[in-house]
Design a protein around this motif. Structure first.
Motif, PDB file in Angstrom:
ATOM      1  N   ALA A 387      48.274  -0.119  38.206  1.00  0.00           N
ATOM      2  CA  ALA A 387      48.776   1.063  37.495  1.00  0.00           C
ATOM      3  C   ALA A 387      50.285   1.181  37.719  1.00  0.00           C
ATOM      4  CB  ALA A 387      48.051   2.316  37.969  1.00  0.00           C
ATOM      5  N   ALA A 388      50.688   0.976  38.978  1.00  0.00           N
ATOM      6  CA  ALA A 388      52.122   1.045  39.302  1.00  0.00           C
ATOM      7  C   ALA A 388      52.893  -0.085  38.625  1.00  0.00           C
ATOM      8  CB  ALA A 388      52.309   0.977  40.822  1.00  0.00           C
ATOM      9  N   ASN A 389      52.346  -1.290  38.665  1.00  0.00           N
ATOM     10  CA  ASN A 389      53.018  -2.430  38.024  1.00  0.00           C
ATOM     11  C   ASN A 389      53.230  -2.199  36.537  1.00  0.00           C
ATOM     12  OD1 ASN A 389      53.540  -4.116  40.188  1.00  0.00           O
ATOM     13  ND2 ASN A 389      51.588  -5.185  40.067  1.00  0.00           N
ATOM     14  N   LYS A 390      52.230  -1.602  35.894  1.00  0.00           N
ATOM     15  CA  LYS A 390      52.340  -1.356  34.448  1.00  0.00           C
ATOM     16  C   LYS A 390      53.437  -0.331  34.160  1.00  0.00           C
ATOM     17  CE  LYS A 390      49.677  -0.699  30.275  1.00  0.00           C
ATOM     18  NZ  LYS A 390      48.325  -0.671  29.670  1.00  0.00           N
ATOM     19  N   ILE A 391      53.466   0.734  34.964  1.00  0.00           N
ATOM     20  CA  ILE A 391      54.480   1.775  34.790  1.00  0.00           C
ATOM     21  C   ILE A 391      55.879   1.210  35.058  1.00  0.00           C
ATOM     22  CG2 ILE A 391      55.354   3.958  35.757  1.00  0.00           C
ATOM     23  CD1 ILE A 391      52.359   4.699  36.229  1.00  0.00           C
ATOM     24  N   LEU A 392      55.970   0.325  36.055  1.00  0.00           N
ATOM     25  CA  LEU A 392      57.260  -0.272  36.426  1.00  0.00           C
ATOM     26  C   LEU A 392      57.606  -1.495  35.574  1.00  0.00           C
ATOM     27  CD1 LEU A 392      56.782  -0.027  40.297  1.00  0.00           C
ATOM     28  CD2 LEU A 392      58.339   1.363  38.913  1.00  0.00           C
ATOM     29  N   ASP A 393      56.737  -1.789  34.613  1.00  0.00           N
ATOM     30  CA  ASP A 393      56.944  -2.926  33.703  1.00  0.00           C
ATOM     31  C   ASP A 393      57.026  -4.241  34.475  1.00  0.00           C
ATOM     32  OD1 ASP A 393      57.127  -3.977  31.146  1.00  0.00           O
ATOM     33  OD2 ASP A 393      59.314  -3.934  31.121  1.00  0.00           O
ATOM     34  N   LYS A 394      56.107  -4.398  35.439  1.00  0.00           N
ATOM     35  CA  LYS A 394      56.026  -5.636  36.218  1.00  0.00           C
ATOM     36  C   LYS A 394      54.737  -6.377  35.888  1.00  0.00           C
ATOM     37  CE  LYS A 394      58.745  -4.031  40.198  1.00  0.00           C
ATOM     38  NZ  LYS A 394      58.735  -3.801  41.665  1.00  0.00           N
ATOM     39  N   GLU A 395      54.665  -7.638  36.293  1.00  0.00           N
ATOM     40  CA  GLU A 395      53.465  -8.445  36.064  1.00  0.00           C
ATOM     41  C   GLU A 395      52.295  -7.868  36.858  1.00  0.00           C
ATOM     42  OE1 GLU A 395      52.795 -11.328  34.130  1.00  0.00           O
ATOM     43  OE2 GLU A 395      54.633 -10.581  33.186  1.00  0.00           O
ATOM     44  N   PRO A 396      51.088  -7.891  36.291  1.00  0.00           N
ATOM     45  CA  PRO A 396      49.926  -7.369  37.026  1.00  0.00           C
ATOM     46  C   PRO A 396      49.537  -8.274  38.184  1.00  0.00           C
ATOM     47  CG  PRO A 396      49.216  -8.398  34.980  1.00  0.00           C
ATOM     48  CD  PRO A 396      50.726  -8.373  34.950  1.00  0.00           C
ATOM     49  N   LEU A 397      48.820  -7.711  39.145  1.00  0.00           N
ATOM     50  CA  LEU A 397      48.263  -8.509  40.246  1.00  0.00           C
ATOM     51  C   LEU A 397      46.814  -8.822  39.904  1.00  0.00           C
ATOM     52  CD1 LEU A 397      48.432  -9.747  43.108  1.00  0.00           C
ATOM     53  CD2 LEU A 397      47.588  -7.556  43.976  1.00  0.00           C
ATOM     54  N   ILE A 398      46.531 -10.081  39.616  1.00  0.00           N
ATOM     55  CA  ILE A 398      45.169 -10.522  39.332  1.00  0.00           C
ATOM     56  C   ILE A 398      44.842 -11.651  40.299  1.00  0.00           C
ATOM     57  CG2 ILE A 398      43.617 -11.551  37.627  1.00  0.00           C
ATOM     58  CD1 ILE A 398      45.323 -10.219  35.442  1.00  0.00           C
ATOM     59  N   LEU A 399      43.974 -11.364  41.257  1.00  0.00           N
ATOM     60  CA  LEU A 399      43.592 -12.357  42.250  1.00  0.00           C
ATOM     61  C   LEU A 399      42.494 -13.244  41.683  1.00  0.00           C
ATOM     62  CD1 LEU A 399      43.475 -10.040  45.402  1.00  0.00           C
ATOM     63  CD2 LEU A 399      45.315 -11.602  44.733  1.00  0.00           C
ATOM     64  N   ARG A 400      42.657 -14.549  41.843  1.00  0.00           N
ATOM     65  CA  ARG A 400      41.666 -15.486  41.327  1.00  0.00           C
ATOM     66  C   ARG A 400      40.550 -15.718  42.350  1.00  0.00           C
ATOM     67  NH1 ARG A 400      46.618 -18.023  39.939  1.00  0.00           N
ATOM     68  NH2 ARG A 400      46.377 -19.384  41.758  1.00  0.00           N
ATOM     69  N   ARG A 401      39.461 -16.329  41.893  1.00  0.00           N
ATOM     70  CA  ARG A 401      38.301 -16.590  42.744  1.00  0.00           C
ATOM     71  C   ARG A 401      38.648 -17.513  43.917  1.00  0.00           C
ATOM     72  NH1 ARG A 401      33.460 -15.089  40.177  1.00  0.00           N
ATOM     73  NH2 ARG A 401      32.281 -16.238  41.738  1.00  0.00           N
ATOM     74  N   ASN A 402      39.627 -18.371  43.741  1.00  0.00           N
ATOM     75  CA  ASN A 402      40.007 -19.292  44.814  1.00  0.00           C
ATOM     76  C   ASN A 402      40.974 -18.659  45.813  1.00  0.00           C
ATOM     77  OD1 ASN A 402      41.967 -19.504  42.538  1.00  0.00           O
ATOM     78  ND2 ASN A 402      43.058 -20.838  43.965  1.00  0.00           N
ATOM     79  N   GLU A 403      41.398 -17.412  45.540  1.00  0.00           N
ATOM     80  CA  GLU A 403      42.392 -16.759  46.398  1.00  0.00           C
ATOM     81  C   GLU A 403      41.808 -15.701  47.318  1.00  0.00           C
ATOM     82  OE1 GLU A 403      46.600 -16.432  44.349  1.00  0.00           O
ATOM     83  OE2 GLU A 403      45.061 -15.510  43.091  1.00  0.00           O
ATOM     84  N   ALA A 404      40.740 -15.037  46.881  1.00  0.00           N
ATOM     85  CA  ALA A 404      40.277 -13.873  47.642  1.00  0.00           C
ATOM     86  C   ALA A 404      38.866 -13.464  47.241  1.00  0.00           C
ATOM     87  CB  ALA A 404      41.223 -12.692  47.411  1.00  0.00           C
ATOM     88  N   TYR A 405      38.153 -12.879  48.200  1.00  0.00           N
ATOM     89  CA  TYR A 405      36.861 -12.267  47.881  1.00  0.00           C
ATOM     90  C   TYR A 405      37.054 -11.133  46.876  1.00  0.00           C
ATOM     91  CZ  TYR A 405      33.868 -14.724  51.170  1.00  0.00           C
ATOM     92  OH  TYR A 405      33.126 -15.696  51.804  1.00  0.00           O
TER      93      TYR A 405
END
Length: 620
Positions: A387-405
């Motif tokens: 939500a903060a990234n979108k408001i700040l016009d930054k890239e979203p944080l999307i963790l992949r299956r190989n990165e995190a539970y």
């Protein structure tokens, strides 16, 4: 009251706590709307944090800059690393917490957080215009304006509490349900369902006959969840007992009044954590079921009867308890009950946890069909960050299956949706050998640093630790030991002896050989390996990297293939209906979920391998 905010969070549970704190650290103005400020983060069910796979999630939350691990360390009274007799990939930290201290610490932290306004109340309506959120109306008819709204409603949406034939509205005992928001979202076109969970009775500690029970000790030297915590200690012990045939016969007498069996509860309950009546009904061949008695705090007489979750009539609950060894004269403080509540199918979400239907509206926690404090907290953190990234016009944080539970959790929710409460298990992670609880900081702190949620000096420590391990591995490859330095030791542990000089790296690949004994028996001095043998964490990491090298390389190769498919993007408005050769179910699921990549499409339940081949060919 100033009523203009960047982010508005609805609900003060574990999801709401993380969703509120992350955006404030990123410089945004946040409002947290919750019914009671003094019970934020109160454990509705078991007063514990972590556990199998859940402990991994808590460590990941901490590595990203979340607060749950730190709170668990402060309020923890019994710490234990689970599954230590098994492989390192499934070691999981767990803490029994003080049910009163935890919400007290939550309130203190949130109250003193800059940019965060705490508001007592309930949300009656989410304001939406042109499919975009712009605020919330509270039960006091106050309007809060915001660029993003994160709904963390827990079990409160149209919640109903059941004990025997009694049913009352509520999200948990003593707290009202929230009905208007759920109905409003349903009218807006969101698809919802019903789920069920439950909790066991609480009994008086003074009424337990401890002489008949098994003592369940915590770890001698517990490991903290959080990088912020230097030291923790166990302050209580727990106790074990079990049910018996008499218990099962007593409880079975009440089945005709159980809301589960009479059909009053329509929602699906958690398969992996059934009620005691469900266990008796399903596992008729079992003569007993384990019961763990867990004190709920340092200054309370209340004990949680883990393994005895139930919604049977109160008199049946008590009679059943009295048939259990050590509980013959126990006094019930609060009966067990079931809670049924609304949730919204998570296929309606993007990986950022923003809803596909309404921009700026995020769902986090049990509203998405998950169960557990840890799963909820991780979603709250991701929703707050995005939500903060979108408001700040930054890239979203999307963790992949190989990165995190956390990445596995969200990927499963969006792609597979859920018909029952979703709980994280280590078996759900294909790359679990790389997603260990001990390396969460190495995997994820770089994201926390970039987001401004992790101090640079902490990240530097992690880098230093990684470099130290890498250098130690190289040294282990370079130092060779002679037969007379290690063969006596190998004979002691029933390992085959060596005839010629062999490097330490190769010797450590043997299952029974450990670094500390190698160093001591070979009488090595003045090496980097000598420096780390007194640090249990570093020794474990080094041995893991060496002993599991082959498996790790194999998983890294699998990840390369996985990432190739993730990089094959599918256009947002791709027309699946024109691919007439797709299976009927595949076309329906693809059109409904609208995957962003070929990799995501391949993980959607109901989409076949031939469907993926057809899409891949078309994209080429």
């Amino acid at each position: 009251m100033n009523n203009i905010f960047d982010v508005i969070v609805i609900g003060g549970g574990h999801a709401g706590i993380e969703a509120s704190l992350a955006p404030t650290k990123m410089g945004l103005k946040v409002a947290l709307l919750t019914t009671d400020l003094k019970v934020m983060g109160r454990p509705s069910c078991n007063p514990s944090i972590g556990g199998s796979a859940k402990g991994h999630i808590v460590k990941e939350i901490d590595a990203l800059g979340g607060i749950m691990g730190f709170l668990a360390d402060k309020a923890g009274i019994h710490f234990k690393m689970l599954n230590k007799s098994k492989g390192l990939a499934i070691w999981s930290p767990r803490a029994q917490i003080d049910k009163d201290l935890y919400p007290l610490y939550v309130y203190q932290i949130l109250k003193n957080t800059p940019n965060l306004t705490l508001i007592k109340g309930t949300a009656n309506e989410i304001l939406i215009k042109n499919d975009k959120v712009y605020g919330v109306i509270s039960d006091k008819n106050e309007i809060l304006y915001g660029k993003a709204v994160i709904l963390c409603a827990g079990t409160f949406l149209n919640g109903m509490l059941y004990t025997g034939e009694n049913a009352v509205k509520g999200g948990r005992v003593g707290e009202y349900s929230a009905d208007k928001i759920s109905d409003m979202l349903d009218n807006y076109g969101f698809e919802r369902g019903r789920l069920k969970t439950g909790t066991p009775p609480r009994i008086s500690a003074q009424s337990i006959n401890y002489s008949k029970l098994n003592i369940e000790e915590g770890d001698e030297k517990p490991n903290p969840f959080s990088f912020r915590t230097s030291e923790i200690k166990n302050r209580i012990v727990c106790f074990g007992t079990e049910t018996n045939i008499t218990t099962h016969n007593i409880l079975s007498e009440g089945f005709d009044k159980s809301p589960m069996f009479t059909g009053r509860i329509k929602g699906v309950g958690p398969r992996y954590c059934p009620s005691i009546e469900d266990k008796i009904n399903r596992f008729v061949e079992r003569d007993s079921h384990k019961i763990l008695l867990e004190p709920e705090g340092l200054n309370t007489n209340s004990v949680y009867v883990n393994g005895y979750s139930t919604s049977l009539p109160i008199d049946v609950q008590i009679k059943g308890l009295h048939s259990i060894y050590g509980l013959e004269n126990t006094e019930m403080i609060r009966p067990g009950y079931a809670v049924e509540y609304d949730f919204f199918y998570p296929y309606q979400l993007n990986f950022t946890l923003e809803t596909k239907k309404v921009k700026g509206l995020y769902f986090a926690g049990q509203i998405n069909g998950t169960s557990g404090y840890e799963e909820a907290a991780s979603q709250g953190l991701i929703a707050g960050i995005n939500a903060a990234n979108k408001i700040l016009d930054k890239e979203p944080l999307i963790l992949r299956r190989n990165e995190a539970y956390i990445g596995v959790l969200i990927d499963d929710l969006v792609n597979k949706s859920t018909e029952e409460p979703y709980r994280m298990f280590t078996s759900l992670a294909e790359y679990r050998l790389l997603l260990r609880q001990d390396n969460a900081d190495e995997r994820l702190m770089k994201y926390g640093l970039d987001l401004g949620l992790i101090p640079e000096k902490i990240y530097k420590k992690v880098e230093k630790k990684v470099n130290l391990i890498n250098n130690a591995i190289e040294e282990a490859k370079s130092i060779k030991l002679k037969a007379n330095q290690v063969n006596d030791y190998f004979n002691e542990i029933s390992e085959s002896t060596i005839d010629s000089s062999t490097d330490i790296y190769s010797l450590l690949k043997r299952a029974k050989v450990n670094l500390v004994d190698i160093i001591k028996n070979s009488k090595l001095e003045n090496t980097l390996l000598n420096q780390i043998i007194n640090n249990e964490e570093l020794v474990t990491k080094l041995e893991t990297n060496i002993k599991y090298e082959g498996y790790i390389k194999r998983q890294l190769k699998d990840i390369e293939y996985f990432l190739q498919n993730e990089s094959k993007k599918i256009p947002e408005k791709f027309d699946y209906l024109r691919l007439t050769s797709l299976s009927k179910e595949g076309m329906e699921k693809l059109n409904k979920i609208r995957p962003s990549s070929l990799g995501q499409a391949s993980r959607i339940s109901g989409v076949s391998a031939s469907d993926i081949s057809i899409i891949s060919l078309f994209l080429k």
